[in-house]
Design an enzyme around this catalytic site. Structure first.
Site, short mmCIF file in Angstrom:
data_model
loop_
_atom_site.label_atom_id
_atom_site.label_comp_id
_atom_site.label_asym_id
_atom_site.label_seq_id
_atom_site.Cartn_x
_atom_site.Cartn_y
_atom_site.Cartn_z
CG HIS A 56 79.59 42.70 -30.55
ND1 HIS A 56 80.11 41.45 -30.31
CD2 HIS A 56 79.34 42.74 -31.89
CE1 HIS A 56 80.19 40.78 -31.45
NE2 HIS A 56 79.72 41.53 -32.42
CE LYS A 104 83.40 45.81 -32.77
NZ LYS A 104 82.23 46.72 -32.69
CG ASP A 109 80.29 44.64 -39.07
OD1 ASP A 109 79.10 44.40 -39.30
OD2 ASP A 109 80.88 44.24 -38.06
CG HIS A 219 81.36 37.33 -34.18
ND1 HIS A 219 82.44 38.00 -34.69
CD2 HIS A 219 80.32 38.18 -34.22
CE1 HIS A 219 82.06 39.22 -35.04
NE2 HIS A 219 80.79 39.35 -34.76
#
Lengths: 331, 222
Positions: A56, A104, A109, A219
């Site tokens: 990213h 995010k 994550d 993604h």
């Protein structure tokens, strides 16, 4: 696949090495943990950390520096950073005032940052808090996450919270501020072409020559709809309207506008998109205080862009203008 | 008679050994629906747990489970590491401050583990073809057994059977969460490896108990 890479498994390490080689005075790197940290000394400040899968860029490693992030934890391409890296990074950058994780909203994550907070509490580490960023208006839910995804609006959160941390605000104040920015920012993106991950070597999803994916995730996850290609005016209006309706923004609002490239779209096209959004906002009597046009939060080489709007107040404006020293400053 | 702590550590050892032995089967299952790293990851994780367990003797029950959770999350990685780690961590939190546990406590701990795994996994539900397909029926079964004051052997037998049945059900469904969801319809016809991990845990605990475990083991009194 033709890319500036050697072996697919070395992509992230070699990228971070290149970053550190290029900014040796401000950027430190722990290669085996993929932790990028701020080198210049600082005191009396809550440390700010973000992290996610790689791919990213410039998000997040390239936002490390005075005024923004104190460390970034990079995972493999599109896969969450490891628990030990997050825990180590937090211990490393803490100056006694605690650590704020800005994450995010993606399942992996989120899970690892939440577990890292619990682990630091269990083993006795710095006090830590986490704010989950979820600015994407495209979906209520997706296969990757509970609820809305976090996308380019996250950059406004890092910028404003990072600036405030330099002023010595405490952990609680920064957490509140991060939520206020998140509550006032909305984003929607679309893809013209999918991206190609180094490991797979082929596009991550199929998009016909005349198809676009509206509301795409970082993604390549599907969003609102797959539809036929349309001209810039139509596509950008779809994105901007979705963003405006969601908050909702209304006449008299003052905003920051971000037109974010997904990695494979020329800057010139992003400015075409910015011009279209400016016209739409002018018609609605929404004043653009500042415009940001660039690749801020990408999906490797995906073609397309996202439009983010942040409703401003005087505090946000001041903190957006606060100086930063990060690797992606051009000069 | 063995203390509850000795039993807990014994059960955790039995689970670890069982899952380490299952490496090949898990890898084969995962190569059909995912990236074939499930077996090796689980082996890595539970080998680390085996190394850690002797050092947990001085810890409280809840902290032992928390330590297992962190160890798994540290060493397995990926979403499976996060979810298995979360399960043990949350079960451990549920045991906080407790030195003696009963069936109701076990039911509560498993229920908490399942609830947080579902939330953290992105609102995962039964039918999404994940470990929740085996865990949730097992949790429901344990709750029922606890409310009927069943003994531990009966409780574990029912839980194992419920988990196994839940895992069987994953064969005929399409993945909606996790890596296998990338395959969509093509994930049909394959068993979810995460659900296997869950029923193997209950099976290992049951076998440990049946083998005499250490629950009433006279050797411990020597």
């Amino acid at each position: 696949m033709k890319k500036i890479i050697n072996k697919p498994e070395d992509v992230v390490h070699e990228m971070l090495k290149g970053l550190q080689d290029s900014r040796p005075e401000t950027i430190g790197l722990i290669p085996e943990k993929r932790i990028v940290y701020r080198k210049d000394p600082y005191l009396n400040k809550v440390a700010i950390i973000s992290g996610s899968g790689s791919g990213h860029e410039p998000d997040q490693a390239f936002y490390v520096g005075r005024g923004m992030l104190d460390a970034a934890c990079a995972g493999p391409v599109f896969a969450a950073p490891t628990l030990d890296a997050i825990v180590d990074a937090a211990r490393m950058v803490d100056k006694g005032m605690g650590v704020l994780f800005l994450v995010k909203n993606y399942t992996g994550d989120r899970a690892y940052f939440e577990m890292a907070s619990e682990m630091l509490e269990f083993e006795g580490g710095p006090s830590v808090d986490t704010v989950i960023i979820n600015d994407d208006v495209a979906v209520k839910d997706s296969t990757f996450t509970a609820g809305r995804r976090g996308v380019a609006g996250a950059i406004f959160v890092y910028k404003i919270v990072g600036a405030k941390s330099e002023e010595g605000a405490n952990l609680g104040e920064l957490k509140g501020l991060a939520y206020r920015v998140n509550d006032n920012v909305r984003t929607m993106g679309f893809a013209l072409k999918p991206c190609t991950t180094p490991e797979k070597g082929s596009p991550t999803f199929d998009l016909g020559p005349q198809e676009i994916e509206v509301g795409v995730g970082l993604h390549g996850e599907p969003g609102r709809e797959r539809t036929t290609y349309k001209r810039a005016n139509t596509i950008i209006k779809t994105l901007t309207d979705a963003v405006l309706e969601d908050l909702p923004f209304s006449g008299g609002d003052e905003v920051a506008l971000m037109v974010n490239g997904l990695g494979g779209t020329p800057i010139g096209e992003l400015y075409i998109a910015a011009g279209i959004t400016h016209d739409i906002l002018k018609n609605k009597h929404i004043r653009v205080h500042k415009t940001y046009v660039n690749n801020y939060c990408t999906s490797l080489d995906m073609e397309g862009c996202s439009v983010s709007l942040l409703r401003l107040n005087e505090d946000f404006k001041r903190l957006l203008a606060y100086p930063v020293d990060i690797p992606i400053s051009y000069f | 008679m063995a203390t509850q702590k000795e039993v807990l550590i014994g059960v955790l050892e039995a689970i670890s050994n069982k899952l380490i032995q299952a490496e090949k089967m898990l890898t084969e299952l995962d190569s059909q629906v995912g990236d074939a790293d499930c077996g090796i990851g689980v082996k890595r994780g539970f080998s680390a747990v085996l190394e850690e367990l002797p050092r947990t003797n001085s810890m409280e029950l809840g902290d032992i489970l928390k330590k297992v959770g962190f160890t798994l999350a540290y060493t397995i990685g990926g979403t499976s590491g996060a979810m298995l780690g979360t399960g043990f961590l949350e079960a451990g939190k549920s045991f906080e401050q407790k030195t003696e546990i009963n069936s109701d406590d076990i039911a509560q701990a498993l229920n908490r583990a399942n609830t947080v795994i579902k939330r953290r996994g992105g609102n995962t539900q039964v039918g999404d073809k994940t470990l929740v397909d085996a865990l949730e029926p097992a949790v429901e079964s344990v709750k029922k057994s606890a409310s009927q004051s069943q003994d531990l052997a009966g409780l574990l037998t029912n839980a194992y059977q419920a988990a196994k049945k839940g895992s069987d059900n994953t064969i005929e469904i399409t993945a909606k969460k996790g890596r296998a969801s990338y395959m969509g319809e093509r994930s049909k016809g394959h068993r979810d490896p995460g659900s296997v991990v869950i029923y193997l845990m209950f099976e290992a605990a049951l076998e440990y108990l049946k083998s005499g475990g250490h629950i009433c083991d006279e050797k411990d009194n020597k």
